[in-house]
Write a protein that holds these residues in place. Structure first.
Motif, PDB file in Angstrom:
ATOM      1  N   VAL A  47       0.848  -1.206   0.000  1.00 47.04           N
ATOM      2  CA  VAL A  47       0.000   0.000   0.000  1.00 47.04           C
ATOM      3  C   VAL A  47       0.877   1.246   0.000  1.00 47.04           C
ATOM      4  O   VAL A  47       0.609   2.211  -0.720  1.00 47.04           O
ATOM      5  CB  VAL A  47      -0.950  -0.002   1.226  1.00 47.04           C
ATOM      6  N   SER A  48       1.949   1.203   0.802  1.00 46.37           N
ATOM      7  CA  SER A  48       2.831   2.363   0.915  1.00 46.37           C
ATOM      8  C   SER A  48       3.444   2.731  -0.436  1.00 46.37           C
ATOM      9  O   SER A  48       3.533   3.905  -0.781  1.00 46.37           O
ATOM     10  CB  SER A  48       3.931   2.050   1.933  1.00 46.37           C
ATOM     11  N   GLU A  49       3.847   1.695  -1.200  1.00 45.21           N
ATOM     12  CA  GLU A  49       4.474   1.956  -2.508  1.00 45.21           C
ATOM     13  C   GLU A  49       3.499   2.633  -3.464  1.00 45.21           C
ATOM     14  O   GLU A  49       3.845   3.570  -4.176  1.00 45.21           O
ATOM     15  CB  GLU A  49       4.980   0.640  -3.108  1.00 45.21           C
ATOM     16  N   SER A  50       2.243   2.152  -3.464  1.00 43.76           N
ATOM     17  CA  SER A  50       1.284   2.684  -4.433  1.00 43.76           C
ATOM     18  C   SER A  50       0.635   3.984  -3.946  1.00 43.76           C
ATOM     19  O   SER A  50       0.376   4.896  -4.718  1.00 43.76           O
ATOM     20  CB  SER A  50       0.196   1.643  -4.711  1.00 43.76           C
ATOM     21  N   TYR A  51       0.438   4.089  -2.621  1.00 46.78           N
ATOM     22  CA  TYR A  51      -0.362   5.195  -2.073  1.00 46.78           C
ATOM     23  C   TYR A  51       0.477   6.419  -1.689  1.00 46.78           C
ATOM     24  O   TYR A  51      -0.030   7.534  -1.612  1.00 46.78           O
ATOM     25  CB  TYR A  51      -1.114   4.647  -0.848  1.00 46.78           C
ATOM     26  N   GLN A  52       1.790   6.192  -1.462  1.00 46.90           N
ATOM     27  CA  GLN A  52       2.691   7.285  -1.059  1.00 46.90           C
ATOM     28  C   GLN A  52       2.139   8.075   0.130  1.00 46.90           C
ATOM     29  O   GLN A  52       1.854   9.265   0.036  1.00 46.90           O
ATOM     30  CB  GLN A  52       2.915   8.248  -2.238  1.00 46.90           C
ATOM     31  N   PRO A  53       1.950   7.395   1.293  1.00 47.77           N
ATOM     32  CA  PRO A  53       1.348   8.090   2.439  1.00 47.77           C
ATOM     33  C   PRO A  53       2.229   9.230   2.962  1.00 47.77           C
ATOM     34  O   PRO A  53       3.443   9.245   2.747  1.00 47.77           O
ATOM     35  CB  PRO A  53       1.203   6.985   3.484  1.00 47.77           C
ATOM     36  N   GLU A  54       1.561  10.158   3.655  1.00 49.94           N
ATOM     37  CA  GLU A  54       2.304  11.281   4.250  1.00 49.94           C
ATOM     38  C   GLU A  54       2.347  11.162   5.776  1.00 49.94           C
ATOM     39  O   GLU A  54       2.975  11.965   6.456  1.00 49.94           O
ATOM     40  CB  GLU A  54       1.633  12.592   3.849  1.00 49.94           C
ATOM     41  N   PHE A  55       1.632  10.151   6.268  1.00 46.92           N
ATOM     42  CA  PHE A  55       1.630   9.915   7.721  1.00 46.92           C
ATOM     43  C   PHE A  55       1.196   8.463   7.943  1.00 46.92           C
ATOM     44  O   PHE A  55       0.343   7.956   7.195  1.00 46.92           O
ATOM     45  CB  PHE A  55       0.645  10.880   8.414  1.00 46.92           C
TER      46      PHE A  55
END
Lengths: 234, 463
Positions: free
Chosen positions: A48-56
């Motif tokens: 998810v982190s790779e695709s979504y690029q979270p900020e937090f």
């Protein structure tokens, strides 16, 4: 200061309990956060982190295919964004490990929704400063980036110590900051014996930010305990 | 091992003292015995008395009746040898036949020094001759050659003392040599017993005089170690169990608290429903505090809580706790006042600041929990002599003398080995007590000067 832009931040939520994920999502939604993705395992979180690029990110420590500490290390390798641990593990060793890896905060379950929101908002405020960095007080504004006070259109410079003291007060705006914490912010880890110097600096800051320094409304003394910075409208 | 040399010193001094006392006693006895043997002076004096009382008249020599009777009683014979003729001119009736009646000068010299026919003889000088007394055979032993080298007599005191000293030294050497083996085997035994008292593992070589004792000490140590391991295992299991339960309960309780918290502030709900949610939140918080307290109390009790004491300014630590409470926006019913003297800016103590902070938080929370109607809480730090005292007092309902006595002296049910039928007091105060004890301090509960409850935490100050 307007913090609505923070509500747009992309948040990643990792916990192995679906019901807890649902609850935290609902708490965040109620406070205005809209961009939230969840994951129940380490591998899912990485994907998810790779695709979504979270900020937090809000991470649990105990996950079915690994632990939150390792997950944080993996996430930090690709992108450096603020993270908070939300876990049932309340031992000091766990907390120290979490902070040691670079966590911005560590919360032990069970928690109250208000408590979670306060911490999330505080982290986001610290991490993502708005384009307009001015902090509004009753009779003046603070520009931390330029280290100056704007009062009646006049720009007054802050010394390094005054800046450090004001920054510590601003980080805890509306709350009392102890004399000791302010001395530590200005003079480092061994702040014994600086109480009188602190008082002198507070007087000078008041002269810069208050309309009437002898009757302060923004920088309030709490006798024997410390000082409080009161923002406009609060 | 400080007691062993002391013991040896004591034994040696007793031995030397007893030797000296024994010698003195022997001398005293000898003197008393000798004096008893000669109550009326020496035979030489008797001989002189006889010579003085021997009177010459026309018929010859006459001895007065008393002296004669005395000689008879003592079974002593007497003769008088005339200077001119060298013959016996007077004699007692009991004179043995074997005694010669005439003497040469050498006979006189010999009898003066020694014996006549094995009768010990003593002489007394008379006007015209010499009186000789003959005591019964074997009644006296006489020095035949009574002369010594002059230096020997002159140095006699020195010689006597030297001999005495050599004797004492010899006794000491013999004593030490004889006992060194015993002491050698006692030393490890003493060490072993001392180690047992500190619950250290002991293994003494089972050799020598006290091998049986050593074997028993080793066996005792093994038993103690096994018991200690089992106890530790059981304590660890209990603390882990509590930690496990408290961990597992956190996530479900999060959901209870979280949703109840949301419902409490949901304006779409009726006021009574929001109040019900508020009760759930309040009770969930109590459960959370209980879990935290139970976990910490069990870890402190079983020494599983790491304590990291560092030099800290106690005033800064306590001030932060007070500020945290004020910043939490607690109920307006509760007000906290910082009463520490403003001139006191630091009070250094070796403390784990998280644990001490926790202890003071517990006390403030305790005042709130027991004063539902609200109260004013006073916190101050006092530095006096070598201790820092943290005082948390309130003006609330307080406690009776009996309750205070019980809180100060009765163990908590969690650490009590009796069957607990009543819950004596909450875990909050137990944790405070455990934390303060772990820092080498004391906790004192009393009535406050504001007619409420007061707890003093007394911690050693670092100079």
């Amino acid at each position: 200061m307007d913090y609505d832009y923070l509500k747009q931040k992309r948040i990643l939520l990792v916990d192995d309990e679906q019901e807890l994920l649902d609850m935290v999502v609902s708490i965040l939604n109620e406070d205005g956060f809209q961009n939230i993705k969840t994951a129940k395992t380490v591998s899912e979180a990485v994907t998810v982190s790779e695709s979504y690029q979270p900020e937090f990110a809000i991470l649990d420590v105990m996950l079915p295919d690994g632990n939150g500490f390792d997950l944080m290390e993996r996430l930090k390798k690709t992108a450096d964004y603020p993270m908070l641990f939300l876990t049932a593990r309340g031992e000091n060793d766990d907390k120290f490990r979490g902070f040691g890896l670079g966590a911005d905060d560590y919360m032990v379950k069970p928690f109250l929704p208000k408590e979670l929101l306060c911490r999330v908002n505080a982290i986001l405020r610290r991490s993502y400063k708005s384009e307009n960095p001015l902090v509004k007080l009753h009779n003046s504004e603070i520009d931390f980036e330029r280290a100056e006070i704007i009062k009646n259109g006049e720009h007054i410079s802050l010394t390094a110590k005054e800046h450090d003291i004001l920054a510590a007060l601003y980080r805890n705006a509306g709350r009392i900051v102890t004399i000791d914490a302010l001395c530590e912010a200005a003079w480092g880890d061994n702040p014994f014996g600086y109480e009188n110097s602190l008082m002198a600096h507070i007087c000078r800051i008041r002269e810069k930010i208050e309309a009437n320094p002898s009757q302060p409304v923004s920088l309030i003394t709490i006798k024997g305990l410390g000082y409080k910075l009161v923002m406009e409208g609060k | 091992m400080k007691s062993l040399p002391k013991l040896i010193r004591r034994f040696v001094s007793i031995m030397i003292l007893s030797s000296v006392l024994l010698i003195i006693l022997n001398f005293a006895l000898l003197v008393i015995y000798t004096l008893n043997l000669v109550p009326n002076g020496s035979p030489w004096i008797t001989a002189q008395e006889v010579a003085d009382n021997l009177v010459q008249n026309a018929n010859g020599y006459i001895l007065d009746k008393n002296t004669a009777l005395e000689l008879q009683n003592m079974n002593v014979w007497a003769i008088f040898i005339d200077n001119g003729t060298m013959k016996v001119v007077w004699q007692t009736d009991n004179l043995p036949r074997t005694i010669p009646m005439s003497y040469t000068v050498s006979d006189i010299a010999s009898l003066t020094r020694g014996y006549i026919d094995r009768y010990p003889t003593f002489t007394g000088e008379a006007e015209n001759g010499i009186v000789v007394l003959g005591y019964p055979k074997n009644s006296f032993w006489k020095h035949m050659w009574p002369s010594w080298d002059y230096n020997f007599i002159a140095n006699l005191p020195k010689t006597f003392l030297s001999v005495l000293a050599i004797n004492v030294a010899l006794i000491f050497i013999i004593y030490v040599a004889a006992n060194s083996r015993l002491l050698k085997s006692v030393k490890p035994i003493v060490n072993g017993i001392q180690a047992l008292s500190t619950n250290e593992e002991v293994h003494i070589r089972e050799k020598g005089l006290l091998s049986e004792l050593a074997a028993n000490i080793n066996k005792t140590s093994d038993i103690l170690q096994t018991q200690s391991r089992q106890l530790r295992k059981r304590e660890t299991a209990r603390a882990n169990w509590i930690a496990g339960v408290s961990h597992d309960i956190r996530t479900p309780l999060s959901m209870v608290m979280g949703y109840a918290g949301q419902l409490e502030s949901d304006m779409q709900l009726s006021k009574s429903n929001r109040q019900k949610a508020a009760v759930i939140v309040r009770q969930s918080k109590r459960m959370r505090n209980l879990i935290n307290d139970l976990n910490l109390a069990s870890k402190l009790e079983y020494n599983m809580q790491p304590i990291n004491p560092e030099r800290q300014n106690l005033i800064a630590v306590i001030r932060q706790v007070v500020v945290d409470f004020i910043n939490m926006n607690i109920d307006e019913k509760y007000t906290i006042e910082w009463e520490t003297d403003e001139t006191l800016t630091f009070c250094i103590a070796n403390i784990d600041k998280d644990l001490i902070g926790r202890a003071v938080s517990n006390l403030i929370q305790n005042s709130m929990n027991h004063n539902g109607q609200g109260c004013h809480i006073f916190v101050r730090v006092i530095a006096k002599d070598t201790v820092c005292t943290v005082v948390v007092a309130d003006n609330g309902v307080g406690a009776t003398d009996k309750q205070i006595e019980k809180l100060n002296n009765t163990p908590h049910y969690m650490v009590c080995d009796e069957k607990a039928t009543e819950q004596r007091h909450g875990l909050g105060l137990l944790i405070v007590k455990q934390i303060i004890f772990a820092h080498g301090g004391k906790m004192l509960i009393k009535h406050s000067e504001y007619n409420g409850f007061e707890v003093n935490l007394i911690l050693p100050m670092v100079m």
